[in-house]
Design a protein around this motif. Structure first.
Motif, PDB file in Angstrom:
ATOM      1  N   ASN A  69       0.839  -1.199   0.000  1.00  0.00           N
ATOM      2  CA  ASN A  69       0.000   0.000   0.000  1.00  0.00           C
ATOM      3  C   ASN A  69       0.879   1.257   0.000  1.00  0.00           C
ATOM      4  N   LEU A  70       0.269   2.395  -0.266  1.00  0.00           N
ATOM      5  CA  LEU A  70       1.037   3.637  -0.423  1.00  0.00           C
ATOM      6  C   LEU A  70       1.770   4.044   0.852  1.00  0.00           C
ATOM      7  N   SER A  71       1.174   3.766   1.995  1.00  0.00           N
ATOM      8  CA  SER A  71       1.844   4.062   3.259  1.00  0.00           C
ATOM      9  C   SER A  71       3.124   3.226   3.386  1.00  0.00           C
ATOM     10  N   GLY A  72       3.026   1.961   3.036  1.00  0.00           N
ATOM     11  CA  GLY A  72       4.196   1.081   3.060  1.00  0.00           C
ATOM     12  C   GLY A  72       5.256   1.520   2.066  1.00  0.00           C
ATOM     13  N   ILE A  73       4.821   1.952   0.886  1.00  0.00           N
ATOM     14  CA  ILE A  73       5.754   2.425  -0.133  1.00  0.00           C
ATOM     15  C   ILE A  73       6.481   3.670   0.359  1.00  0.00           C
ATOM     16  N   LYS A  74       5.735   4.572   1.001  1.00  0.00           N
ATOM     17  CA  LYS A  74       6.358   5.786   1.533  1.00  0.00           C
ATOM     18  C   LYS A  74       7.428   5.422   2.551  1.00  0.00           C
ATOM     19  N   HIS A  75       7.120   4.453   3.390  1.00  0.00           N
ATOM     20  CA  HIS A  75       8.086   3.989   4.395  1.00  0.00           C
ATOM     21  C   HIS A  75       9.319   3.372   3.720  1.00  0.00           C
ATOM     22  N   ILE A  76       9.101   2.547   2.725  1.00  0.00           N
ATOM     23  CA  ILE A  76      10.204   1.913   1.983  1.00  0.00           C
ATOM     24  C   ILE A  76      11.083   2.977   1.336  1.00  0.00           C
ATOM     25  N   LEU A  77      10.467   3.953   0.696  1.00  0.00           N
ATOM     26  CA  LEU A  77      11.246   5.007   0.033  1.00  0.00           C
ATOM     27  C   LEU A  77      12.054   5.813   1.042  1.00  0.00           C
ATOM     28  N   GLY A  78      11.471   6.075   2.197  1.00  0.00           N
ATOM     29  CA  GLY A  78      12.198   6.784   3.255  1.00  0.00           C
ATOM     30  C   GLY A  78      13.397   5.989   3.737  1.00  0.00           C
ATOM     31  N   LEU A  79      13.199   4.689   3.907  1.00  0.00           N
ATOM     32  CA  LEU A  79      14.302   3.820   4.321  1.00  0.00           C
ATOM     33  C   LEU A  79      15.401   3.774   3.258  1.00  0.00           C
ATOM     34  N   GLN A  80      15.006   3.752   1.989  1.00  0.00           N
ATOM     35  CA  GLN A  80      15.993   3.754   0.908  1.00  0.00           C
ATOM     36  C   GLN A  80      16.795   5.056   0.903  1.00  0.00           C
ATOM     37  N   ASP A  82      17.313   7.032   3.527  1.00  0.00           N
ATOM     38  CA  ASP A  82      18.178   6.979   4.713  1.00  0.00           C
ATOM     39  C   ASP A  82      19.383   6.089   4.466  1.00  0.00           C
ATOM     40  N   ASN A  83      19.148   4.940   3.830  1.00  0.00           N
ATOM     41  CA  ASN A  83      20.221   4.006   3.526  1.00  0.00           C
ATOM     42  C   ASN A  83      21.271   4.661   2.625  1.00  0.00           C
ATOM     43  N   ALA A  84      20.819   5.361   1.594  1.00  0.00           N
ATOM     44  CA  ALA A  84      21.745   6.026   0.675  1.00  0.00           C
ATOM     45  C   ALA A  84      22.539   7.110   1.402  1.00  0.00           C
ATOM     46  N   ARG A  85      21.856   7.883   2.257  1.00  0.00           N
ATOM     47  CA  ARG A  85      22.531   8.940   3.016  1.00  0.00           C
ATOM     48  C   ARG A  85      23.578   8.338   3.963  1.00  0.00           C
ATOM     49  N   LEU A  86      23.211   7.261   4.638  1.00  0.00           N
ATOM     50  CA  LEU A  86      24.149   6.617   5.561  1.00  0.00           C
ATOM     51  C   LEU A  86      25.339   6.001   4.828  1.00  0.00           C
ATOM     52  N   ARG A  87      25.092   5.463   3.643  1.00  0.00           N
ATOM     53  CA  ARG A  87      26.203   4.931   2.842  1.00  0.00           C
ATOM     54  C   ARG A  87      27.175   6.045   2.462  1.00  0.00           C
ATOM     55  N   ASP A  88      26.635   7.210   2.092  1.00  0.00           N
ATOM     56  CA  ASP A  88      27.484   8.358   1.771  1.00  0.00           C
ATOM     57  C   ASP A  88      28.298   8.792   2.988  1.00  0.00           C
ATOM     58  N   GLU A  89      27.629   8.879   4.135  1.00  0.00           N
ATOM     59  CA  GLU A  89      28.324   9.260   5.363  1.00  0.00           C
ATOM     60  C   GLU A  89      29.406   8.247   5.716  1.00  0.00           C
ATOM     61  N   LEU A  90      29.122   6.970   5.550  1.00  0.00           N
ATOM     62  CA  LEU A  90      30.096   5.928   5.842  1.00  0.00           C
ATOM     63  C   LEU A  90      31.295   6.035   4.903  1.00  0.00           C
ATOM     64  N   ALA A  91      31.044   6.292   3.635  1.00  0.00           N
ATOM     65  CA  ALA A  91      32.141   6.442   2.672  1.00  0.00           C
ATOM     66  C   ALA A  91      33.018   7.632   3.053  1.00  0.00           C
ATOM     67  N   LYS A  92      32.400   8.736   3.477  1.00  0.00           N
ATOM     68  CA  LYS A  92      33.165   9.911   3.904  1.00  0.00           C
ATOM     69  C   LYS A  92      33.974   9.595   5.156  1.00  0.00           C
ATOM     70  N   ALA A  93      33.370   8.859   6.083  1.00  0.00           N
ATOM     71  CA  ALA A  93      34.076   8.486   7.312  1.00  0.00           C
ATOM     72  C   ALA A  93      35.266   7.576   7.002  1.00  0.00           C
ATOM     73  N   HIS A  94      35.074   6.632   6.080  1.00  0.00           N
ATOM     74  CA  HIS A  94      36.185   5.757   5.678  1.00  0.00           C
ATOM     75  C   HIS A  94      37.301   6.572   5.037  1.00  0.00           C
ATOM     76  N   ALA A  95      36.955   7.539   4.196  1.00  0.00           N
ATOM     77  CA  ALA A  95      37.965   8.384   3.550  1.00  0.00           C
ATOM     78  C   ALA A  95      38.727   9.197   4.599  1.00  0.00           C
ATOM     79  N   ALA A  96      38.012   9.745   5.577  1.00  0.00           N
ATOM     80  CA  ALA A  96      38.667  10.511   6.641  1.00  0.00           C
ATOM     81  C   ALA A  96      39.569   9.610   7.472  1.00  0.00           C
ATOM     82  N   LEU A  97      39.108   8.398   7.759  1.00  0.00           N
ATOM     83  CA  LEU A  97      39.913   7.446   8.521  1.00  0.00           C
ATOM     84  C   LEU A  97      41.190   7.075   7.766  1.00  0.00           C
ATOM     85  N   ASP A  98      41.061   6.836   6.465  1.00  0.00           N
ATOM     86  CA  ASP A  98      42.240   6.529   5.649  1.00  0.00           C
ATOM     87  C   ASP A  98      43.231   7.687   5.670  1.00  0.00           C
TER      88      ASP A  98
END
Length: 148
Positions: A69-80, A82-98
């Motif tokens: 349903n649309l409510s579930g889709i909205k939740h899925i899209l939000g999670l996606q 968030d996941n993309a944002r966290l992946r970007d943050e993790l990549a930046k953190a790895h670069a800073a650590l290196d």
């Protein structure tokens, strides 16, 4: 840089509806729900990007093929998002650590060279007035007090 990339809002609602296979009213509903947020013209008309069109198709797929349903889709899209944002943050953190690891290695190499010069008793060598102080696993060098 391509002035009309995937994020450029160029398609009016009727074209976006045709490209996505959805009715314009469905696009308006998705906009009101926050599922797809098209750009706006000065007159407040909706303008969809190619990324929006792809997202509309994904919403339709999740709804029609997966039965979500649309409510579930909205939740899925939000999670996606968030996941993309966290992946970007993790990549930046790895670069800073290196970068920090490289700086630490460089500092350790300098400290080792200074210690070697100190051991060989070269009083005129750079750093001969430095004494090592060990804190955890990092060697810190500081100026020797004048009165020694």
């Amino acid at each position: 840089m391509d002035p009309f990339g995937d994020d450029t809002p160029v398609y009016v609602i009727s074209v976006a509806a045709q490209l996505s296979g959805l009715h314009p009213q469905t696009l308006r509903t998705y906009d009101r729900m926050g599922l797809v947020c098209p750009g706006r013209t000065a007159g407040r008309g909706r303008r969809y990007s190619m990324r929006d069109i792809v997202l509309l198709r994904e919403i339709q797929r999740l709804s029609q093929e997966e039965g979500i349903n649309l409510s579930g889709i909205k939740h899925i899209l939000g999670l996606q998002r968030d996941n993309a944002r966290l992946r970007d943050e993790l990549a930046k953190a790895h670069a800073a650590l290196d970068e920090l690891a490289n700086e630490l290695e460089s500092t350790r190499a300098v400290a080792a060279r200074l210690a070697q010069q100190r051991r060989h008793g070269d009083p005129g060598a750079p750093g001969s007035d430095l004494v090592p102080i060990r804190r955890t696993s990092v060697v810190v060098w500081q100026q020797r007090p004048e009165h020694e």
